[in-house]
Design an enzyme around this catalytic site. Structure first.
Site, PDB file in Angstrom:
ATOM      1  N   SER A  52       0.919  -1.155  -0.137  1.00 35.18           N
ATOM      2  CA  SER A  52       0.041   0.033  -0.095  1.00 35.18           C
ATOM      3  C   SER A  52       0.847   1.261   0.062  1.00 35.18           C
ATOM      4  O   SER A  52       1.630   1.463  -0.975  1.00 35.18           O
ATOM      5  CB  SER A  52      -1.038  -0.078   1.046  1.00 35.18           C
ATOM      6  N   ASP A 210      -5.714  -4.360  -1.926  1.00 34.88           N
ATOM      7  CA  ASP A 210      -4.315  -3.729  -1.024  1.00 34.88           C
ATOM      8  C   ASP A 210      -4.153  -5.156  -0.400  1.00 34.88           C
ATOM      9  O   ASP A 210      -4.596  -6.114   0.073  1.00 34.88           O
ATOM     10  CB  ASP A 210      -5.198  -2.982   0.165  1.00 34.88           C
TER      11      ASP A 210
END
Length: 345
Positions: A52, A210
């Site tokens: 991320s 993610d």
């Protein structure tokens, strides 16, 4: 498939460290401060891994962006533009709920790709071919011979994937894939950003989100598995507080949605997905010993309205926590305690 750390070297090289950067959204500003302090201590990074926000900063580090330039980029970044909402999000009353229901995310995520793509292009980096490792000791055609690896979760196949290492699973050539596409997939925080579709060579597709869903802090990604002593250390940087710590709200938007009737269950679910696995992992002594924990409590993961004072606080926290870590760090002591034969660490 052998990783570079599995190859014997005559001596351990000093002032090199592999770097692992955890996810944390806007809190990733703290990563920039940590990297700057490590570089001031003369460390360089043969390989960087991230999830991320850690994938974003990791890509810039792997591409060779200087610490000075990185701070300039962050200070000049318009965080509000990360809220690139779709047409569905503009529907009265329904708004974000409609985007989540039909597009699986409130924000498009196009600005992340555009901004990062431009920064990488200025550094002459487009595909993973531009990030081939100069220190690779194994097969030069190895899928893992890159300076950068980012984590994403393939929810179609139900597994964590490490890009570019795992592109071959989809029939794709790692060197030909766009770096910015891999990072964009790694930043697809569930509910907030729309997921990414990865097309397989055979025409099938996977939905990527993610990597924090499965591994927000992949500290062991570069660890040797052959029982030999590592050539240099792996340093990790985390941004999220250990929970529960008071009533820390990691996702302000989820709190806002909850006030509109969005279930508290979903807020707790997303928080646990991103943080939960790493809570117990950080307690392991061989993980804690090489982890820099940056204090980022004052800014939420998706707090795109962060002001200058908030940015400065995150950046300086990254620097100060790294300085404290380096004062205590001793690679020889770490190896003796955790990397001796049959320790399993």
């Amino acid at each position: 498939m052998a990783r570079p750390n599995s190859v014997q070297r005559v001596s351990v090289e000093s002032l090199k460290a592999d770097l692992v950067l955890a996810g944390g959204g806007v809190k990733g500003i703290g990563h920039a401060g940590a990297v700057a302090k490590l570089r001031e201590a003369s460390y360089e990074f043969p390989r960087v891994a991230g999830t991320s926000a850690g994938a974003i900063v990791g890509a810039l580090v792997a591409a060779g962006m200087t610490s000075t330039r990185m701070k300039e980029v962050i200070k000049g970044l318009n965080w509000q533009r990360f809220r690139d909402r779709s047409l569905l999000d503009r529907i009265p009353l329904l708004g974000p709920a409609a985007s989540v229901l039909f597009e699986y995310g409130v924000y498009e995520g196009n600005y992340v790709r555009e901004w990062l793509g431009n920064e990488l292009a200025d550094l002459k980096v487009t595909t993973f071919a531009d990030l081939r490792s100069n220190d690779w000791q194994g097969d030069p055609n190895d899928d893992e011979a890159y300076k950068l690896v980012v984590m994403a979760a393939d929810i179609t196949r139900g597994q964590l994937i490490r890009l570019p290492w795992d592109y071959h699973q989809y029939g794709l050539k790692p060197a030909e894939q766009l770096v910015v596409d891999a990072v964009r997939a790694s930043t697809s925080i569930p509910i907030f950003f729309e997921p990414v579709t990865l097309r397989h060579a055979n025409g099938k597709s996977s939905t990527l989100v993610d990597g924090g869903v499965l591994s927000n802090y992949p500290i062991d990604v570069f660890d040797r598995t052959d029982g030999c002593v590592p050539r240099w250390p792996t340093f990790g940087v985390t941004l999220l507080p250990r929970l529960p710590e008071g009533n820390i709200q990691l996702f302000p938007l989820l709190g806002a949605l909850r006030r509109r009737g969005f279930p508290r269950f979903m807020e707790s679910l997303v928080t646990t997905m991103v943080v939960g696995r790493d809570q117990g992992y950080l307690a392991k002594p061989w993980v804690e010993a090489r982890t820099i924990e940056v204090n980022t409590e004052r800014v939420g993961i998706t707090e795109f309205g962060v002001d200058d004072a908030g940015e400065d606080a995150l950046y300086e926290s990254g620097r100060s926590k790294t300085a404290t870590f380096l004062d205590k760090w001793n690679f020889e002591a770490y190896k003796a305690r955790f990397r001796a034969p049959q320790t399993g660490a």
